[in-house]
Design an enzyme around this catalytic site. Structure first.
Site, short mmCIF file in Angstrom:
data_model
loop_
_atom_site.label_atom_id
_atom_site.label_comp_id
_atom_site.label_asym_id
_atom_site.label_seq_id
_atom_site.Cartn_x
_atom_site.Cartn_y
_atom_site.Cartn_z
N ASP A 95 10.34 9.98 6.69
CA ASP A 95 9.28 8.96 6.79
C ASP A 95 8.89 8.43 7.96
O ASP A 95 8.32 6.99 8.03
CB ASP A 95 9.77 7.84 5.66
N ASP B 105 4.94 12.65 -1.34
CA ASP B 105 4.94 11.79 -0.37
C ASP B 105 4.86 12.13 0.99
O ASP B 105 4.34 11.28 1.82
CB ASP B 105 6.18 10.65 -0.56
N1 GLY Z 1 8.02 7.53 -0.68
C1 GLY Z 1 8.58 6.70 -1.76
C2 GLY Z 1 7.75 6.06 -2.67
O1 GLY Z 1 6.62 6.16 -2.76
O2 GLY Z 1 8.15 5.41 -3.50
#
Ligand code: GLY
Length: 398
Positions: free
Chosen positions: A109, A168
């Site tokens: 992330d 994501d």
């Molecule tokens: N990337 C985690 C979410 O969207 O909750």
């Protein structure tokens, strides 16, 4: 006769509502007032605003949490709109508070964590302290790409699998494109393209919806298709659809490869034409959540974060898509109008000083259900800025 007059009036009012422009200045004035309170209640930059706990208290997280960059990023957006240097100072402080995560190789992330704050900060100020931090972060993120699999690994483990990739992850590619341009190292760009191509091949269903988690074998073949935050393995988790829509729009921006544009449109069409999408265009947390039995009155939580991300992505997509762009633009405006209404926007001093209400983080995990979320605010502000820029470019289209 009487009924037809009433009907015509209702139509007229709803049409004028649908077309009335959003007062971006007013929305940012409110955001600034709310975030002034947030800054006052957060003197310690190791405690990042995230959400609300079940007991109503503020939920803060550490810099290593995937959302740590959004608060700084939102402060940059407020600076961008207001041009008031006090926001620049606050944004710098909260951006630098995440800088130590540049060495973190345990997360996929880093785009969210570093590029949302420092990327916006660099775009707006050209502060040369920011790029070295981001470039180290981009190298850390790249260590999670195994060329034999052809994707960036999202988590180190998911159930029995060692190479899970979540939709994501498409959102972290914009960061690597920036790193490629800044450093001249083409490998960052190649990682983006390979990751996006393999995601396109494996993550989507024929209707354009996506799985949440694809687990890979060491040779790059698919081991399992599952969900983590969605209602079921075969369901369409709303925020996941928004991440994909936004991610493939960025892929098209950066490569001009039409297959990415087609994918972004396919996701957008799935999302906007879904029979369970409510009239205000703020989706339930999962398009197939078990309690969704009617598009407008179901007993399932909405996810305003998905709407904010989708609105921002659709506004950019609308600029690449000719005639279809009008539909995407109008849908995005409707989403923003809904989010800016009292149904979703907090009152001053309420909502633990976040802007938007009614988001869902992880319903199956019973975490962050019907709460504010820091990233909903971030993408809402981003979408408002995109909307304002588009309106200025095209005259007064609403
Ligand atoms: N990337 C985690 C979410 O969207 O909750």
């Amino acid at each position: 006769m009487k009924y037809s007059v009433v009907f015509a009036l209702v139509l007229l009012v709803s049409r004028s509502l649908a077309q009335s422009p959003i007062d971006v200045k007013k929305e940012f004035a409110f955001a600034a007032q709310q975030y002034e309170r947030m800054l006052a209640s957060h003197p310690d930059t190791t405690k990042f605003p995230q959400s609300t706990n079940p007991d109503g208290s503020p939920r803060d997280m550490k810099s290593s949490w995937w959302c740590s960059g959004f608060f700084g990023g939102s402060l940059w957006y407020i600076y961008e709109q207001t041009k008031d240097s006090k926001w620049k100072d606050a944004a710098h402080k909260w951006s630098m508070a995440v800088a130590k995560e540049q060495y973190n190789t345990g997360t996929h992330d880093l785009g969210f964590m570093l590029y949302c704050p420092l990327g916006n900060g660099y775009r707006l100020t050209k502060n040369e302290a920011y790029p070295p931090i981001m470039l180290t972060g981009a190298k850390s993120l790249s260590t999670r790409f195994d060329p034999k699999v052809g994707l960036i690994k999202s988590w180190n483990k998911f159930k029995d699998y060692n190479y899970p990739v979540i939709i994501d992850n498409m959102m972290n590619l914009e960061f690597l494109f920036w790193a490629s341009k800044k450093s001249g190292d083409k490998r960052f760009r190649e990682i983006c393209i390979t990751h996006a191509d393999n995601t396109l091949k494996n993550h989507f269903r024929p209707d354009g919806s996506s799985y949440h988690v694809i687990c890979y074998n060491p040779d790059g073949s698919v081991a399992a298709k599952m969900t983590h935050q969605g209602a079921a393995d075969e369901s369409a988790w709303a925020r996941g659809q928004a991440w994909g829509l936004y991610g493939y729009t960025v892929m098209y921006r950066e490569t001009k490869d039409k297959k990415y544009l087609q994918q972004a449109q396919k996701i957008a069409d799935f999302y906007l034409n879904h029979p369970n999408l409510p009239a205000d265009k703020v989706p339930y947390w999962d398009f197939n959540a078990p309690g969704v039995d009617s598009p407008n009155t179901s007993n399932e939580e909405r996810d305003a974060s998905a709407a904010a991300i989708a609105a921002s992505g659709l506004l950019e997509l609308s600029t690449y898509t000719g005639a279809a762009g009008k539909t995407y633009y109008q849908a995005a405006v409707q989403m923003l109008q809904s989010l800016a209404s009292p149904a979703y926007k907090a009152k001053l001093g309420e909502n633990n000083n976040f802007i938007l209400k009614h988001c869902v983080g992880h319903k199956p995990g019973k975490s962050e259900v019907d709460v504010p979320l820091v990233y909903a605010d971030y993408y809402y502000l981003e979408a408002l800025l995109r909307y304002e820029a588009l309106r200025q470019k095209m005259g007064s289209r609403s």
